[in-house]
Design an enzyme around this catalytic site. Structure first.
Site, PDB file in Angstrom:
ATOM      1  N   TYR A  40       0.949  -1.341   0.135  1.00  0.00           N
ATOM      2  CA  TYR A  40       0.183   0.016  -0.144  1.00  0.00           C
ATOM      3  C   TYR A  40       0.988   1.255   0.015  1.00  0.00           C
ATOM      4  O   TYR A  40       0.862   2.148  -0.949  1.00  0.00           O
ATOM      5  CB  TYR A  40      -1.046  -0.144   1.268  1.00  0.00           C
ATOM      6  CG  TYR A  40      -1.979   1.057   1.089  1.00  0.00           C
ATOM      7  CD1 TYR A  40      -3.194   1.065   0.351  1.00  0.00           C
ATOM      8  CD2 TYR A  40      -1.878   2.205   1.792  1.00  0.00           C
ATOM      9  CE1 TYR A  40      -3.863   2.076   0.129  1.00  0.00           C
ATOM     10  CE2 TYR A  40      -2.860   3.138   1.850  1.00  0.00           C
ATOM     11  CZ  TYR A  40      -3.908   3.266   0.946  1.00  0.00           C
ATOM     12  OH  TYR A  40      -4.736   4.095   0.972  1.00  0.00           O
ATOM     13  N   SER A  79      -6.265   1.188  -4.406  1.00  0.00           N
ATOM     14  CA  SER A  79      -6.441   2.682  -4.145  1.00  0.00           C
ATOM     15  C   SER A  79      -5.137   3.215  -4.099  1.00  0.00           C
ATOM     16  O   SER A  79      -4.756   3.315  -5.119  1.00  0.00           O
ATOM     17  CB  SER A  79      -7.165   2.722  -2.709  1.00  0.00           C
ATOM     18  OG  SER A  79      -7.503   4.107  -2.581  1.00  0.00           O
ATOM     19  N   ASP A  84     -17.788   3.873  -7.923  1.00  0.00           N
ATOM     20  CA  ASP A  84     -16.568   4.197  -6.831  1.00  0.00           C
ATOM     21  C   ASP A  84     -16.647   5.921  -6.805  1.00  0.00           C
ATOM     22  O   ASP A  84     -16.310   6.477  -7.881  1.00  0.00           O
ATOM     23  CB  ASP A  84     -15.215   3.660  -7.360  1.00  0.00           C
ATOM     24  CG  ASP A  84     -14.236   3.936  -6.273  1.00  0.00           C
ATOM     25  OD1 ASP A  84     -14.549   4.611  -5.301  1.00  0.00           O
ATOM     26  OD2 ASP A  84     -13.042   3.164  -6.370  1.00  0.00           O
ATOM     27  N   HIS A 136     -15.904   1.543  -3.964  1.00  0.00           N
ATOM     28  CA  HIS A 136     -14.372   1.511  -3.418  1.00  0.00           C
ATOM     29  C   HIS A 136     -13.951  -0.195  -2.871  1.00  0.00           C
ATOM     30  O   HIS A 136     -12.865  -0.258  -2.940  1.00  0.00           O
ATOM     31  CB  HIS A 136     -13.956   2.385  -2.722  1.00  0.00           C
ATOM     32  CG  HIS A 136     -12.387   2.822  -2.592  1.00  0.00           C
ATOM     33  ND1 HIS A 136     -11.704   3.192  -3.921  1.00  0.00           N
ATOM     34  CD2 HIS A 136     -11.694   2.825  -1.852  1.00  0.00           C
ATOM     35  CE1 HIS A 136     -10.371   3.224  -3.594  1.00  0.00           C
ATOM     36  NE2 HIS A 136     -10.434   3.070  -2.520  1.00  0.00           N
TER      37      HIS A 136
END
Length: 721
Positions: free
Chosen positions: A483, A563, A647, A682
């Site tokens: 991430y 993301s 999203d 999302h």
């Protein structure tokens, strides 16, 4: 004419056979992408012109965009349907996912509530029991909210005595919510539904009403239009939403992108935390026992992350990273709450602190190289005990009301399904509360933490999980997941999907990149703005470590992230396209020059900066923005981009534009596909059935493009040479 038809049939059969032979030779070669039109749109930043040929795909209400989505999905599913073992993966995912999951109970009024999923239910159901009666009663069943399971529960909050509940619903995965208010005894709806609520909790003041937050409804598309002034309202029971009182955020001076409102457990104070970005907040307190009280500032800048942990009367316990990058707890009196009056209660240590409270105790959860250690303190600051944990992994819980005699926590790691424990704070004793019955044997798998050096010499931790006895020969299919942003920490946790991947002989590796929160604020800041390249370098170095140490090789490596992690994948694959065989960017932030113009995207500027900040920031962003760094004539890895049409956090236009750029410029036969889920956002609240389908497609695509003709754990597995 008959001869012509016969000739055409023979030619068609010949081409079909030829195509099948080519597909066997290079199964990635034959993908006929839809023709994506281009426009002459040009933006000028600090004197530099930047073309944006696919700007039209940002219009989510356009029939042209809708038609493009449909055509892209046709191409994607035509390809995925040819993967011979895709259904086998789906069947195994479904079988392994099909076990009863029960959450820890929590008491509201006279009932004990808990979440439960019987196995493959799309959404968890909320049940309840009475203290002296174990009969389970369904309180809320989100599976009944919509016919296709795409309306999910987005929050649940009870009045002080538990007689009234407010719950939020999300439709199609959107961040926008509706709030429904019910009588908990009869479960009957007692008021009109509140609408147009976003990024909000529901914090009750006694039994009278609750505070919530939202934006004015945007002009244009509700799924993509910019929202940047959050407001706090108070809803009094028995009144219409149009009469809700504006509490904070209605003036230019009070303009913030995110504002949370919380009432203390004793109903004494209202706490407001305004933020202009995802990091840093102001802090205000209001005495609710005094009718005409005003907000008193505790902090009037956004230089720190500071929150109320608890209070005992007027004594406030605050968690802060102000002059304490790894967090500390301080105490201060509400009458004089500003920093010059703060007193350290639990000082900062070398490890990041994330505390919780319950049963009149404070539980200090320390993150030590991304794994949990728990210490129990009383409200005088005395260490009561170090809490023994089942193994090395991640702990969540140890929170509840002061009156609770039992608290609960959940333990898991990459090879251990989440097990719930009941904990007695007075004695320190814990026992298993719920152990899931998963068709998965953790004893056959292992996780190993390693440390490797990034490009600039920084030491980065990574946990690598796989089946015991795996031969390190460079041929193991491997997913590298990370991430690297927004102060978010990736700690060990169990996933059914990852279990299926490891069952099939796959390796799953998770590095803790800079930009995350694993080592506090300094670690986070080292991966933001003009330091963002550190995050990509850390990820690239993780891949190189896995290759150098024979866990895998470029031919068998897939990189994955969602993301901000989707940005990570997009930047890495455009900077080092030959490093991996497969790229899996999900709901990614991929247009770094325009991300801040959609919905609440401007709030991400702490991590990214914006193209409007300065010429230097614009050039830095353009230098790694995935949409702007796809180069013609480059051989990019096989890529499956995933997003949802609802999203409204990272709008799907990011993924649309990236897919169009890659498809138009890809040199090799490696496929560039985009899988666009309908009625999905999302990620939160996605039905289990859709989640299983998605993972079957992702794993199938990954293994197929690594050259596997059958699942790797098959006795007849072959790899195309």
């Amino acid at each position: 004419m008959k001869k012509l038809i016969a000739s055409l049939i023979i030619l068609t059969l010949f081409n079909s056979c030829k195509n099948e032979q080519e597909l066997k030779k290079n199964k990635n070669q034959i993908v006929n992408y839809p023709i994506t039109k281009t426009s002459d749109t040009v933006d000028t930043y600090f004197g530099s012109e930047v073309k944006d040929p696919y700007r039209w795909l940002e219009d989510d209400k356009s029939p042209e965009t809708e038609a493009w989505v449909q055509e892209e999905n046709k191409v994607t599913y035509r390809y995925l349907n040819k993967i011979p073992f895709r259904n086998s993966i789906k069947e195994r995912l479904s079988k392994l996912w099909n076990y009863e999951k029960i959450g820890a109970p929590f008491k509201e009024g006279k009932y004990n509530y808990f979440y439960k999923n019987n196995g493959l239910q799309d959404q968890y159901v909320i049940y309840r029991t009475l203290d002296n009666d174990n009969t389970e009663d369904v309180f809320l069943d989100p599976n009944t909210f919509s016919d296709n399971g795409t309306t999910s529960l987005g929050g649940l909050s009870f009045s002080k005595d538990g007689s009234i509940a407010a719950y939020a619903i999300s439709e199609g995965g959107s961040d926008w919510r509706k709030i429904i208010i019910i009588d908990t005894e009869t479960k009957a709806v007692i008021e009109d539904t509140l609408v147009d609520v976003k990024f909000s909790g529901m914090s009750w003041k006694g039994n009278e009403g609750f505070y919530y937050s939202s934006y004015d409804k945007p002009k244009g598309s509700q799924l993509s239009a910019k929202t940047d002034q959050h407001k706090v309202y108070y809803h009094k029971l028995g009144t219409n939403q149009s009469q809700d009182k504006l509490i904070f955020g209605g003036t230019p001076d009070q303009k913030h992108r995110y504002i949370n409102a919380n009432v203390t457990e004793d109903d004494h104070y209202l706490i407001i935390t305004p933020r202009t970005s995802t990091s840093g907040n102001k802090l205000y307190i209001k005495d609710l026992t005094k009718p005409n009280s005003t907000f008193v500032p505790i902090l009037e800048d956004t230089d720190s992350d500071t929150y109320l942990l608890d209070n005992v009367g007027s004594k406030l316990f605050l968690l802060t990273n102000l002059n304490a990058p790894n967090n500390k707890i301080i105490t201060v009196d509400a009458a004089n709450p500003t920093p010059e009056h703060w007193v350290d209660f639990i000082p900062e240590t070398e490890n990041v602190l994330t505390p919780s409270t319950g049963s009149h105790y404070i539980f200090a959860n320390y993150m030590v190289d991304a794994v949990s250690q728990i210490k129990q303190y009383d409200y005088d600051g005395k260490l009561v005990r170090n809490i023994e944990l089942p193994a090395i992994g991640t702990v969540n819980g140890f929170s509840g009301k002061k009156e609770n005699e039992t608290l609960y926590f959940t333990f898991s790691n990459y090879t251990t399904p989440p097990t719930s424990y009941a904990f007695k704070p007075e004695t320190g004793k814990s026992e298993v509360y719920v152990k899931p019955k998963v068709d998965f044997d953790p004893n056959q798998y292992e996780s190993k933490q390693v440390f490797y050096k990034s490009k600039d010499g920084t030491k980065i931790p990574m946990i690598i999980s796989y089946k015991k006895g795996t031969e390190l020969n460079g041929k193991n299919p491997t997913i590298l997941y990370a991430y690297g942003g927004f102060n978010i920490s990736l700690t060990p946790s169990f996933s059914i999907a990852n279990a299926v991947w490891m069952e099939a002989g796959g390796i799953y590796a998770v590095p803790n990149l800079r930009g995350g929160g694993e080592y506090g604020k300094a670690w986070h800041d080292a991966g933001t703005k003009m330091h963002k390249q550190n995050v990509f370098d850390d990820f690239i170095a993780a891949a190189e470590y896995l290759i150098d140490n024979k866990y895998t090789s470029s031919k068998f490596l897939a990189i994955k992230g969602g993301s901000n992690g989707g940005l990570l994948v997009g930047a890495t694959m455009t900077q080092r396209p030959h490093l991996m065989q497969v790229a899996l960017p999900a709901v990614g932030v991929l247009d770094m020059l325009r991300y801040h113009t959609f919905t609440s995207g401007a709030g991400w500027a702490y991590d990214y900066g914006t193209s409007e900040d300065s010429k230097a920031m614009f050039e830095y962003l353009k230098g790694y923005s995935p949409v702007h760094n796809v180069k013609a004539g480059t051989k990019y890895p096989a890529t499956l981009i995933t997003t949802g049409d609802h999203d409204d956090r990272v709008v799907p236009a990011h993924s649309f534009k990236f897919a169009a750029q890659l498809q138009s410029k890809q040199k090799s036969g490696n496929p560039i596909l985009i899988r666009i889920e309908t009625d999905a956002g999302h990620g939160a609240g996605t039905p289990i059935s859709k989640t299983i389908d998605q993972y079957a497609d992702i794993f199938g695509f990954t293994l197929y493009n690594m050259g596997f003709d059958e699942l790797p754990n098959s006795t007849e597995t072959s790899v195309t040479k």
